[in-house]
Every structure is written in C-alpha cells, then in structure tokens.
Design a protein around this motif. Structure first.
Motif, mmCIF file in Angstrom:
data_model
loop_
_atom_site.group_PDB
_atom_site.id
_atom_site.type_symbol
_atom_site.label_atom_id
_atom_site.label_comp_id
_atom_site.label_asym_id
_atom_site.label_seq_id
_atom_site.Cartn_x
_atom_site.Cartn_y
_atom_site.Cartn_z
ATOM 1 N N GLY A 140 0.800 -1.211 0.000
ATOM 2 C CA GLY A 140 0.000 0.000 0.000
ATOM 3 C C GLY A 140 0.835 1.264 0.000
ATOM 4 N N ALA A 141 0.161 2.391 0.162
ATOM 5 C CA ALA A 141 0.828 3.686 0.088
ATOM 6 C C ALA A 141 0.335 4.621 1.182
ATOM 7 C CB ALA A 141 0.602 4.318 -1.283
ATOM 8 N N LEU A 142 1.207 5.517 1.590
ATOM 9 C CA LEU A 142 0.876 6.596 2.508
ATOM 10 C C LEU A 142 1.642 7.839 2.084
ATOM 11 C CD1 LEU A 142 1.112 4.922 6.052
ATOM 12 C CD2 LEU A 142 -0.967 5.790 4.987
ATOM 13 N N ARG A 143 1.106 8.990 2.406
ATOM 14 C CA ARG A 143 1.843 10.226 2.212
ATOM 15 C C ARG A 143 1.988 10.927 3.564
ATOM 16 N NH1 ARG A 143 0.788 15.732 -1.324
ATOM 17 N NH2 ARG A 143 -0.761 16.127 0.325
ATOM 18 N N LEU A 144 3.198 11.087 3.970
ATOM 19 C CA LEU A 144 3.481 11.818 5.198
ATOM 20 C C LEU A 144 3.702 13.287 4.877
ATOM 21 C CD1 LEU A 144 5.973 9.425 7.036
ATOM 22 C CD2 LEU A 144 3.472 9.381 7.000
ATOM 23 N N SER A 145 3.310 14.120 5.816
ATOM 24 C CA SER A 145 3.547 15.556 5.700
ATOM 25 C C SER A 145 4.328 16.030 6.918
ATOM 26 C CB SER A 145 2.222 16.327 5.617
ATOM 27 O OG SER A 145 1.480 15.947 4.487
ATOM 28 N N CYS A 146 5.177 16.999 6.692
ATOM 29 C CA CYS A 146 5.931 17.634 7.770
ATOM 30 C C CYS A 146 5.637 19.122 7.675
ATOM 31 C CB CYS A 146 7.418 17.364 7.617
ATOM 32 S SG CYS A 146 8.474 18.274 8.765
ATOM 33 N N ALA A 147 4.857 19.628 8.620
ATOM 34 C CA ALA A 147 4.446 21.020 8.593
ATOM 35 C C ALA A 147 5.275 21.819 9.589
ATOM 36 C CB ALA A 147 2.967 21.126 8.934
ATOM 37 N N ALA A 148 5.738 22.973 9.149
ATOM 38 C CA ALA A 148 6.628 23.790 9.970
ATOM 39 C C ALA A 148 6.060 25.176 10.187
ATOM 40 C CB ALA A 148 8.001 23.897 9.312
ATOM 41 N N SER A 149 6.424 25.766 11.315
ATOM 42 C CA SER A 149 6.068 27.155 11.591
ATOM 43 C C SER A 149 7.055 27.709 12.604
ATOM 44 C CB SER A 149 4.640 27.257 12.119
ATOM 45 O OG SER A 149 4.510 26.569 13.345
ATOM 46 N N GLY A 150 7.164 29.035 12.618
ATOM 47 C CA GLY A 150 7.998 29.683 13.619
ATOM 48 C C GLY A 150 9.453 29.867 13.241
ATOM 49 N N PHE A 151 9.827 29.470 12.035
ATOM 50 C CA PHE A 151 11.198 29.705 11.574
ATOM 51 C C PHE A 151 11.162 29.837 10.048
ATOM 52 C CE2 PHE A 151 12.245 25.459 9.902
ATOM 53 C CZ PHE A 151 11.312 24.654 10.542
ATOM 54 N N PRO A 152 12.204 30.437 9.460
ATOM 55 C CA PRO A 152 12.199 30.645 8.004
ATOM 56 C C PRO A 152 12.415 29.337 7.253
ATOM 57 C CG PRO A 152 14.259 31.422 8.958
ATOM 58 C CD PRO A 152 13.376 31.051 10.113
ATOM 59 N N PHE A 153 11.328 28.702 6.934
ATOM 60 C CA PHE A 153 11.322 27.338 6.420
ATOM 61 C C PHE A 153 12.239 27.154 5.225
ATOM 62 C CE2 PHE A 153 9.655 23.196 6.126
ATOM 63 C CZ PHE A 153 9.321 22.911 4.811
ATOM 64 N N ASP A 154 12.238 28.106 4.302
ATOM 65 C CA ASP A 154 13.029 27.908 3.091
ATOM 66 C C ASP A 154 14.517 28.174 3.294
ATOM 67 O OD1 ASP A 154 11.693 30.891 1.420
ATOM 68 O OD2 ASP A 154 12.650 30.597 3.365
ATOM 69 N N ASP A 155 14.940 28.416 4.509
ATOM 70 C CA ASP A 155 16.362 28.461 4.850
ATOM 71 C C ASP A 155 16.874 27.133 5.378
ATOM 72 O OD1 ASP A 155 16.544 31.892 6.171
ATOM 73 O OD2 ASP A 155 16.588 31.101 4.124
ATOM 74 N N TYR A 156 15.975 26.138 5.454
ATOM 75 C CA TYR A 156 16.304 24.885 6.115
ATOM 76 C C TYR A 156 16.147 23.694 5.191
ATOM 77 C CZ TYR A 156 16.450 27.177 10.657
ATOM 78 O OH TYR A 156 16.789 27.972 11.720
ATOM 79 N N ALA A 157 17.149 22.836 5.181
ATOM 80 C CA ALA A 157 16.992 21.521 4.586
ATOM 81 C C ALA A 157 16.203 20.648 5.569
ATOM 82 C CB ALA A 157 18.350 20.894 4.303
ATOM 83 N N ILE A 158 15.494 19.693 5.015
ATOM 84 C CA ILE A 158 14.629 18.837 5.841
ATOM 85 C C ILE A 158 14.987 17.369 5.613
ATOM 86 C CG2 ILE A 158 12.268 18.129 6.325
ATOM 87 C CD1 ILE A 158 12.759 21.020 7.094
ATOM 88 N N GLY A 159 14.981 16.631 6.682
ATOM 89 C CA GLY A 159 15.204 15.199 6.579
ATOM 90 C C GLY A 159 14.079 14.413 7.197
ATOM 91 N N TRP A 160 13.802 13.267 6.624
ATOM 92 C CA TRP A 160 12.877 12.301 7.217
ATOM 93 C C TRP A 160 13.719 11.175 7.806
ATOM 94 C CZ3 TRP A 160 7.831 12.700 8.173
ATOM 95 C CH2 TRP A 160 7.062 13.601 7.419
ATOM 96 N N PHE A 161 13.393 10.807 9.024
ATOM 97 C CA PHE A 161 14.068 9.736 9.727
ATOM 98 C C PHE A 161 13.028 8.788 10.295
ATOM 99 C CE2 PHE A 161 18.289 11.674 9.740
ATOM 100 C CZ PHE A 161 17.979 13.000 9.481
ATOM 101 N N ARG A 162 13.453 7.578 10.607
ATOM 102 C CA ARG A 162 12.512 6.644 11.210
ATOM 103 C C ARG A 162 13.228 5.840 12.277
ATOM 104 N NH1 ARG A 162 11.481 2.720 5.917
ATOM 105 N NH2 ARG A 162 13.551 1.722 5.882
ATOM 106 N N GLN A 163 12.432 5.356 13.202
ATOM 107 C CA GLN A 163 13.001 4.586 14.299
ATOM 108 C C GLN A 163 12.045 3.519 14.763
ATOM 109 O OE1 GLN A 163 14.326 6.882 17.706
ATOM 110 N NE2 GLN A 163 15.890 5.335 18.173
ATOM 111 N N VAL A 164 12.606 2.347 14.945
ATOM 112 C CA VAL A 164 11.884 1.216 15.507
ATOM 113 C C VAL A 164 12.379 1.047 16.938
ATOM 114 C CG1 VAL A 164 11.503 -1.267 15.351
ATOM 115 C CG2 VAL A 164 11.683 0.104 13.256
ATOM 116 N N PRO A 165 11.488 0.776 17.891
ATOM 117 C CA PRO A 165 11.938 0.584 19.275
ATOM 118 C C PRO A 165 13.068 -0.424 19.377
ATOM 119 C CG PRO A 165 9.556 0.658 19.193
ATOM 120 C CD PRO A 165 10.027 0.659 17.768
#
Length: 128
Positions: free
Chosen positions: A16-41
């Motif tokens: 199947g498929a999912l789309r994750l979103s990462c929403a930001a506020s409070g800082f100049p978003f387009d000055d920042y690179a973004i990474g997605w990370f994941r963790q299993v216990p």
C-alpha cells in the motif's frame, strides 16, 4: 514558537501507500533543509530521505529508492514523503527534522549534522 510536526501515518497493508507531511512554523522554512528519519523501538534511528532548501536536491537511502519520493512546498511550509509499495520493514515512527543551510544531503540522512529542530513523529505500520 517553533513547531515541526509530522503527520499522515497509519496502518496499511503491504504494497500500500501513505503520504506523510511535515508542517513547519515559527522559523524561516526555506532556509532549512529537511530530513525524514525513522526509528523502531530498540533500534537506532535511520535516515530515510532528505531534501534541500529549495527542493532542487534530494537524497533517498537505498532501501527506499524507487518506492519513496520526497518533495516540498515552501509556500505551504511543508515537506512530503510519498511512500509507495510499502513493506513490513518500513514499520516505524517517522520523524522530520530541519537543519539550517546547505548540508550535503547524503550526510544529512546519515545524521552527520546536528539538527536544529525535530518534530514529533507519526507511526507507520505496514501489515504483511
């Protein structure tokens, strides 16, 4: 206040498929690179995909190449992770994080930079 929030996770069957979103506020978003990370216990956090400030550059780890796509909409202060052909081994809590500047994206995804902001995660569960 700085906020970085990942959402869009859920329970999906293998393939199947999912789309994750990462929403930001409070800082100049387009000055920042973004990474997605994941963790299993019980396991170390791993990088999944990273994107440059403009969205013109991106990096995917080998395990998700051909299945995941990262993109961003700076007008909406949001980064997306489209996940297709999901596998049970993709099950994890997914986090997004932001680092200011122009990092080398492969190194960013290897957690070789100190991230400025981390968001709360979203659980992705893929059933077999």
């Amino acid at each position: 206040d700085v906020q970085l929030q990942a959402f869009g996770g859920g329970l999906v069957q293998s393939g199947g498929a999912l789309r994750l979103s990462c929403a930001a506020s409070g800082f100049p978003f387009d000055d920042y690179a973004i990474g997605w990370f994941r963790q299993v216990p019980g396991k170390e956090r791993e990088g999944v995909s990273c994107i440059s400030r403009s969205g013109g550059g991106s990096y995917l780890v080998d395990s998700v190449k051909g299945r995941f796509t990262i993109s961003r909409d700076n007008a909406k202060n949001t980064v997306y992770l489209q996940m297709n052909s999901l596998k049970p081994e993709d099950t994890a809590v997914y986090y997004c994080a932001a680092v200011e500047g122009v990092p080398i994206l492969e190194r960013l995804c290897r957690s070789e930079y100190g991230m400025h902001y981390w968001g709360k995660g979203t659980q992705v569960t893929v059933s077999s």
